[in-house]
Design an enzyme around this catalytic site. Structure first.
Site, PDB file in Angstrom:
ATOM      1  N   CYS A  45       0.863  -1.167   0.116  1.00  0.00           N
ATOM      2  CA  CYS A  45      -0.042   0.015   0.141  1.00  0.00           C
ATOM      3  C   CYS A  45       0.905   1.356  -0.067  1.00  0.00           C
ATOM      4  CB  CYS A  45      -0.723   0.052   1.194  1.00  0.00           C
ATOM      5  SG  CYS A  45      -2.039  -1.505   1.065  1.00  0.00           S
TER       6      CYS A  45
HETATM    7  C1  BEZ Z   1       0.615  -4.687   1.734  1.00  0.00           C
HETATM    8  O1  BEZ Z   1      -0.075  -3.429   1.525  1.00  0.00           O
HETATM    9  O2  BEZ Z   1       1.785  -4.652   1.893  1.00  0.00           O
HETATM   10  C2  BEZ Z   1      -0.208  -5.666   2.149  1.00  0.00           C
HETATM   11  C3  BEZ Z   1      -1.499  -5.460   3.057  1.00  0.00           C
HETATM   12  C4  BEZ Z   1      -2.126  -6.614   3.487  1.00  0.00           C
HETATM   13  C5  BEZ Z   1      -1.813  -7.906   2.992  1.00  0.00           C
HETATM   14  C6  BEZ Z   1      -0.642  -8.183   2.417  1.00  0.00           C
HETATM   15  C7  BEZ Z   1       0.197  -7.175   1.850  1.00  0.00           C
END
Ligand code: BEZ
Length: 211
Positions: A45
């Site tokens: 994210c």
């Molecule tokens: C991420 O944004 O890195 C992420 C969020 C939830 C699960 C896996 C990755």
């Protein structure tokens, strides 16, 4: 209930990092891209929001307002934005909805319980000036989206909205487009004066009309 293409994008009022937004009013006559993020302070994210900030001018040039949603609160978002700015060498310059009560996530069916009971998946909704949903995409949390592809899709959607054309596989801005099946071949010269090719009676191409 899931949202389908052609539906009116559900309206909502939400607190964001840039103040309270009434979604339809905030969109005005522009296009919109509403996209969800599973959670604050997560690695994928962080890169996605940084990329969106870097591309803000390119979205704006296409009259697209971008609005992110994450099911955390405002204080968390604001702290996270500092990290995004620092690590992605950018300045987050678009609102992120603080959707701690999951109002927007539920309205847009962004939580897929068989993937995760509480976090949103990576949803994208592209909304036209008529407030209708033009595109939906769903990625799992583990896959960061391709923002060049989102810009490419917006180019395609806007061409279709303004001209009677569609875009073929792997089309890129500037390449020939496909004349819509609803246009009779005899009407093509008047509608598309840049020229056209009839490859098959149902497969007619023409140079991109707005180039
Ligand atoms: C991420 O944004 O890195 C992420 C969020 C939830 C699960 C896996 C990755």
């Amino acid at each position: 209930m899931s949202i389908r293409l052609g539906d009116i994008a559900p309206d909502f009022k939400a607190e964001t990092t840039e103040g309270t937004i009434n979604f339809h009013e905030w969109l005005g006559d522009d296009w919109g891209m509403l996209f969800s993020h599973p959670a604050d302070y997560t690695p994928v994210c962080t890169t996605e929001l940084g990329r969106t900030a870097q591309l803000k001018d390119r979205f704006a040039a296409k009259n697209v307002k971008v609005l992110a949603v994450s099911v955390d609160g405002l204080a968390s978002h604001k702290g996270w934005i500092n990290d995004i700015n620092e690590t992605q060498n950018t300045t987050v310059n678009f609102p992120i909805i603080a959707d701690a009560d999951r109002n927007v996530a539920n309205l847009y069916d962004m939580i897929h319980p068989n993937a995760d009971n509480t976090l949103t998946v990576r949803s994208v909704f592209i909304i036209g000036p008529d407030k209708k949903v033009k595109l939906t995409l769903t990625y799992p949390a583990s896959t960061g989206r391709n923002f060049d592809e989102l810009l490419r899709v917006i180019d395609s959607l806007q061409l279709t909205a303004n001209y009677s054309v569609a875009t073929p596989a792997d089309w890129q801005d500037g390449e020939d487009v496909v004349v819509a099946p609803s246009i009779p071949t005899e009407d093509i010269p008047e509608r598309f004066p840049k020229g056209h090719k009839v490859i098959k009676p149902y497969l007619r191409t023409t140079p991109q009309p707005n180039k």
